[in-house]
Design an enzyme around this catalytic site. Structure first.
Site, short mmCIF file in Angstrom:
data_model
loop_
_atom_site.label_atom_id
_atom_site.label_comp_id
_atom_site.label_asym_id
_atom_site.label_seq_id
_atom_site.Cartn_x
_atom_site.Cartn_y
_atom_site.Cartn_z
N LEU A 33 0.82 -1.22 0.00
CA LEU A 33 0.00 0.00 0.00
C LEU A 33 0.86 1.27 0.00
O LEU A 33 0.35 2.35 0.31
CB LEU A 33 -1.01 0.02 1.16
N PHE A 72 2.76 -7.44 -10.26
CA PHE A 72 2.70 -6.05 -10.75
C PHE A 72 3.59 -5.13 -9.94
O PHE A 72 3.90 -4.03 -10.39
CB PHE A 72 1.26 -5.51 -10.63
N ALA A 74 5.99 -2.75 -8.39
CA ALA A 74 7.21 -2.10 -8.90
C ALA A 74 7.07 -0.60 -8.67
O ALA A 74 5.98 -0.11 -8.37
CB ALA A 74 7.37 -2.37 -10.39
N THR A 116 7.54 -4.01 -19.87
CA THR A 116 7.15 -2.71 -20.41
C THR A 116 7.75 -2.45 -21.78
O THR A 116 8.83 -3.01 -22.11
CB THR A 116 7.65 -1.59 -19.46
N TYR A 140 14.47 2.48 -15.34
CA TYR A 140 13.18 1.77 -15.22
C TYR A 140 13.12 0.63 -16.24
O TYR A 140 12.91 -0.54 -15.88
CB TYR A 140 12.02 2.77 -15.43
N LYS A 144 13.44 -3.74 -15.78
CA LYS A 144 12.44 -4.71 -16.29
C LYS A 144 13.11 -5.74 -17.20
O LYS A 144 12.80 -6.93 -17.14
CB LYS A 144 11.34 -3.96 -17.04
P1 NAD Z 1 0.90 1.07 -9.40
O1 NAD Z 1 1.95 1.90 -8.73
O2 NAD Z 1 -0.48 1.61 -9.49
O3 NAD Z 1 0.84 -0.36 -8.70
C1 NAD Z 1 1.97 -1.00 -8.15
C2 NAD Z 1 1.54 -1.58 -6.81
O4 NAD Z 1 2.62 -2.33 -6.26
C3 NAD Z 1 1.18 -0.52 -5.78
O5 NAD Z 1 -0.08 -0.83 -5.23
C4 NAD Z 1 2.30 -0.60 -4.74
O6 NAD Z 1 1.86 -0.29 -3.42
C5 NAD Z 1 2.72 -2.06 -4.86
N1 NAD Z 1 4.13 -2.32 -4.49
C6 NAD Z 1 5.23 -1.72 -4.99
N2 NAD Z 1 6.34 -2.23 -4.43
C7 NAD Z 1 5.94 -3.19 -3.56
C8 NAD Z 1 6.62 -4.10 -2.70
N3 NAD Z 1 7.96 -4.10 -2.63
N4 NAD Z 1 5.89 -4.96 -1.94
C9 NAD Z 1 4.53 -4.96 -2.01
N5 NAD Z 1 3.83 -4.12 -2.82
C10 NAD Z 1 4.52 -3.26 -3.59
O7 NAD Z 1 1.46 0.73 -10.89
P2 NAD Z 1 0.65 0.29 -12.18
O8 NAD Z 1 0.47 1.47 -13.08
O9 NAD Z 1 -0.53 -0.52 -11.81
O10 NAD Z 1 1.73 -0.66 -12.88
C11 NAD Z 1 1.78 -2.03 -12.53
C12 NAD Z 1 2.95 -2.68 -13.23
O11 NAD Z 1 2.85 -2.50 -14.64
C13 NAD Z 1 4.31 -2.12 -12.83
O12 NAD Z 1 5.22 -3.19 -12.70
C14 NAD Z 1 4.69 -1.25 -14.01
O13 NAD Z 1 6.08 -1.17 -14.16
C15 NAD Z 1 4.05 -1.98 -15.18
N6 NAD Z 1 3.71 -1.11 -16.31
C16 NAD Z 1 2.81 -0.10 -16.16
C17 NAD Z 1 2.46 0.70 -17.25
C18 NAD Z 1 1.44 1.81 -17.13
O14 NAD Z 1 1.12 2.44 -18.16
N7 NAD Z 1 0.88 2.08 -15.95
C19 NAD Z 1 3.07 0.48 -18.50
C20 NAD Z 1 4.01 -0.56 -18.61
C21 NAD Z 1 4.31 -1.36 -17.52
#
Ligand code: NAD
Ligand code: UDP
Length: 328
Positions: A33, A72, A74, A116, A140, A144
């Site tokens: 969170l 997810f 990150a 990504t 970043y 990945k």
């Molecule tokens: P987000 O930040 O909304 O969700 C990530 C979640 O992971 C958060 O709820 C955070 O609290 C949790 N988290 C992070 N580190 C943690 C840890 N060490 N232990 C436990 N929980 C942890 O991000 P998102 O936009 O939903 O992206 C999700 C994934 O998709 C990421 O890996 C991101 O790199 C990848 N991604 C996202 C996009 C985009 O357009 N949003 C594009 C390409 C790749």
């Protein structure tokens, strides 16, 4: 059996949890969170903790019949990764390493990992296929790609099967508008333009109007978050039915410039707002458009919400019904 969704309280994770629940799956969410929101988790069991805490992860794996993981979790802000690369290696590489160690210890053999489009860096041509050169231009994307390589070795050594979808630009919100994008600070284009349309921002800044594109602004491939969620579930089914580990692109295959997105938001919302031209943002490729044929062939994936107007409409519905995101 249950699916563990790590980072399931975040944007894409929470939409995937919603889809899994709709399909009657047992879901175990693990999220610190730090960035996510408790209210975004529409069901299943939520365990609040950090994936790097091995004792915490042992207790979650020991109390639930988990046979697969969707990871997810990150840090996602490209700009921050340029300023503090070590923080990104710590959370985007070391955290996945801890997850894999926990999976190995508890005999879990399937993982879908969020990769990504940033692994491609500045692509030589678009649409981008999976065999295009991988030259990340920021930490970043590099973290990945490092994880994708780590997954290959874990498959060879421990038989852990993996799928690494490389997403292009996730956008939109759940059709119910109960969940949507709530990043703080927000850096993504569509929510920023919507905030301007809602009067929550004075203007939108266009990062560069001198790119080699028809209107001079960057072109991106926007993919609806529910279509992404769907692809993750198909990828798990693929792995469980004996599919080989693989990386694959997830995009709509259509590119829209920053200016086109701004115009589309004005059209969908009927609102006008100020637009300022700003300098280029470091590390922005001119064009990123996916060739997603591999995902379609391999998984039978068919994006259903690929109309950019509909994607923006769904985001508008979420933001206008939740002007303060989940904090209300
Ligand atoms: P987000 O930040 O909304 O969700 C990530 C979640 O992971 C958060 O709820 C955070 O609290 C949790 N988290 C992070 N580190 C943690 C840890 N060490 N232990 C436990 N929980 C942890 O991000 P998102 O936009 O939903 O992206 C999700 C994934 O998709 C990421 O890996 C991101 O790199 C990848 N991604 C996202 C996009 C985009 O357009 N949003 C594009 C390409 C790749
Ligand atoms: N962008 C912009 N103004 C903003 C935010 C983003 O001009 O306030 C541009 C950004 O330079 C990129 C595109 O919009 O060309 C998409 O950026 P976003 O951060 O949404 O996703 P990225 O492609 O960086 O993952």
């Amino acid at each position: 059996m249950a699916v563990m969704v790590a980072g399931g309280a975040g944007y894409i994770g929470s939409h995937t949890v919603a889809e899994l629940l709709d399909r009657g799956q047992d879901v175990v969410v693990v999220d610190s969170l730090v960035k996510g929101h408790k209210q975004a988790v529409l069901g299943g069991k939520l365990y609040i903790g950090d994936i790097r805490d091995a004792a915490f992860m042992d207790s979650v794996f020991e109390s639930n019949p988990i046979d697969s993981v969707i990871h997810f979790a990150a840090d996602i802000e490209v700009g921050l990764s340029m300023k503090d690369p070590l923080a990104f290696y710590r959370n985007n590489v070391y955290t996945v390493m801890c997850m894999l160690e926990s999976m190995k210890k508890h005999g879990v053999k399937n993982i879908v990992f969020s990769s990504t489009a940033a692994v491609y860096g500045y692509p030589k041509s678009v649409p981008i296929t999976e065999d295009s050169e991988k030259n990340p231009v920021n930490p970043y994307g590099e973290t990945k790609l490092t994880v994708e390589k780590m997954l290959r070795w874990c498959d060879k050594a421990y038989g852990i099967k993996w799928a690494a979808p490389r997403y292009f630009n996730a956008a939109g919100a759940h059709e119910s508008a109960r969940i949507g994008e709530d990043h703080n600070p927000e850096s993504h284009l569509i929510p920023i333009v919507i905030q301007a349309a809602m009067g929550k921002r004075e203007s939108v800044m266009v990062f560069g109007q001198d790119y080699d594109t028809p209107d001079g602004t960057c072109i991106r491939d926007y993919i609806h978050v529910t279509d992404l969620a769907d692809a993750h579930i198909l990828a798990l089914e693929y792995l469980k039915s004996g599919g080989q580990s693989a990386s694959f692109n997830l995009g709509s295959g259509s590119g829209y410039s920053v200016t086109e997105i701004i115009e589309k938001v004005k059209e969908v919302t009927g609102k006008s707002f100020r637009v300022d031209i700003a300098p280029r943002r470091e590390g922005d490729p001119a064009r990123l458009v996916a060739d997603s044929r591999l995902a379609k062939e391999m998984l039978g994936w068919h994006p259903k919400n690929d109309d950019i107007g509909k994607i923006i409409e769904s985001a508008w519905k979420w933001h206008t019904t939740h002007p303060d995101g989940f904090n209300e």
